[in-house]
Scaffold this motif. Structure first.
Motif, mmCIF file in Angstrom:
data_model
loop_
_atom_site.group_PDB
_atom_site.id
_atom_site.type_symbol
_atom_site.label_atom_id
_atom_site.label_comp_id
_atom_site.label_asym_id
_atom_site.label_seq_id
_atom_site.Cartn_x
_atom_site.Cartn_y
_atom_site.Cartn_z
ATOM 1 N N UNK A 7 0.834 -1.207 0.000
ATOM 2 C CA UNK A 7 0.000 0.000 0.000
ATOM 3 C C UNK A 7 0.866 1.254 0.000
ATOM 4 N N UNK A 8 0.346 2.337 -0.534
ATOM 5 C CA UNK A 8 1.121 3.585 -0.541
ATOM 6 C C UNK A 8 1.284 4.159 0.861
ATOM 7 N N UNK A 9 2.302 4.958 1.019
ATOM 8 C CA UNK A 9 2.502 5.696 2.259
ATOM 9 C C UNK A 9 1.790 7.039 2.117
ATOM 10 N N UNK A 10 0.963 7.372 3.101
ATOM 11 C CA UNK A 10 0.203 8.626 3.060
ATOM 12 C C UNK A 10 0.900 9.661 3.935
ATOM 13 N N UNK A 11 1.133 10.831 3.353
ATOM 14 C CA UNK A 11 1.742 11.926 4.099
ATOM 15 C C UNK A 11 0.692 12.987 4.394
ATOM 16 N N UNK A 12 0.751 13.503 5.587
ATOM 17 C CA UNK A 12 -0.164 14.579 5.966
ATOM 18 C C UNK A 12 0.153 15.825 5.151
ATOM 19 N N UNK A 13 -0.896 16.465 4.642
ATOM 20 C CA UNK A 13 -0.685 17.675 3.861
ATOM 21 C C UNK A 13 -1.830 18.655 4.018
ATOM 22 N N UNK A 14 -1.603 19.868 3.564
ATOM 23 C CA UNK A 14 -2.630 20.908 3.569
ATOM 24 C C UNK A 14 -2.229 21.955 2.536
ATOM 25 N N UNK A 15 -3.223 22.601 1.936
ATOM 26 C CA UNK A 15 -2.962 23.696 0.998
ATOM 27 C C UNK A 15 -3.485 24.988 1.614
ATOM 28 N N UNK A 16 -2.598 25.970 1.727
ATOM 29 C CA UNK A 16 -2.894 27.201 2.459
ATOM 30 C C UNK A 16 -2.746 28.410 1.540
ATOM 31 N N UNK A 17 -3.753 29.267 1.525
ATOM 32 C CA UNK A 17 -3.655 30.523 0.786
ATOM 33 C C UNK A 17 -2.746 31.494 1.533
ATOM 34 N N UNK A 18 -1.965 32.255 0.766
ATOM 35 C CA UNK A 18 -1.041 33.201 1.393
ATOM 36 C C UNK A 18 -0.752 34.356 0.445
ATOM 37 N N UNK A 19 -0.325 35.454 1.014
ATOM 38 C CA UNK A 19 0.068 36.617 0.224
ATOM 39 C C UNK A 19 1.582 36.631 0.049
ATOM 40 N N UNK A 20 2.013 36.600 -1.210
ATOM 41 C CA UNK A 20 3.438 36.674 -1.539
ATOM 42 C C UNK A 20 3.605 37.711 -2.642
#
Length: 230
Positions: free
Chosen positions: A93-106
């Motif tokens: 089985x694949x390894x699942x990594x914790x992730x998140x997508x965050x909006x930011x001002x650059x």
């Protein structure tokens, strides 16, 4: 707390080693570090995502819903249950990594920063896991990157050639703020079958190398197939 941080740090270092293996052929059948579920704006349930990942033969993946890790948590629990009833999945089985997508001002542009392998219980990351874009100081890219790092994670600039300013502007600015990597391998024109856009990939990779940044890949799946974006 110290034990949890040590475990998170070890996880992020392990993921960094995986990122170092990524190339133009990695996604979508070997690695995929940009996936969405119904827990944000995707159409796949976490369980369906895991079933597809197993069928495809993915080695590593990350669920990166917008401003939440609940989809990742459901997927991880589901995979753990599958492993109990199917012992062979412990090795395949694949390894699942914790992730998140965050909006930011650059540079006065709204960009998306992907956070990986962080401690979601850390106070620094809490403002970014409320299912909505932050405002004020918390919305600034330097604070987003710092929060991910304080939580023991890695920060990556998503699809850097998709914004109102060029990668030549954004990547050096993000590197100056301490970002760890960029999503070098991305399909900007949604081709069938999925493949990273050649011109943009070359440009982003060159900038990543120049600034000593990791390169990642992802389909940015929002639809019903992990093999494409929509």
């Amino acid at each position: 707390m110290a034990v949890e941080f040590a475990q998170t740090h070890a996880s992020s270092q392990a993921l960094k080693q995986v990122f170092q293996k990524v190339n133009a052929q990695s996604c979508p059948r070997h690695f995929n570090f940009h996936l969405h579920t119904v827990h944000s704006d995707g159409r796949l349930h976490p369980e369906e995502l895991i079933q597809q990942a197993i069928a495809i033969g993915l080695q590593d993946l990350a669920i990166t819903d917008h401003h939440t890790v609940s989809g990742y948590q459901v997927a991880q629990r589901y995979l753990n249950e599958l492993k109990l009833s199917n012992p062979h999945l412990e090795y395949t089985a694949p390894r699942i990594w914790k992730g998140v997508e965050i909006n930011a001002n650059l540079l006065d542009v709204d960009v998306h920063i992907l956070g990986y392998a962080f401690d979601h219980k850390h106070l620094s990351i809490a403002p970014y896991l409320q299912r909505k874009t932050t405002t004020g100081k918390a919305y600034q890219a330097n604070n987003v990157i710092a929060a991910i790092h304080q939580a023991g994670g890695l920060a990556v600039l998503a699809h850097p050639a998709r914004y109102k300013r060029s990668p030549q502007d954004l990547i050096p600015a993000a590197a100056f703020l301490g970002i760890d990597g960029v999503e070098s391998f991305y399909a900007y024109d949604n081709p069938q079958p999925w493949r990273p856009s050649a011109t943009e990939t070359q440009r982003v990779q060159q900038l990543a190398r120049h600034h000593n940044l990791l390169s990642t890949c992802g389909t940015d799946t929002h639809g019903l197939s992990l093999l494409k974006r929509l």
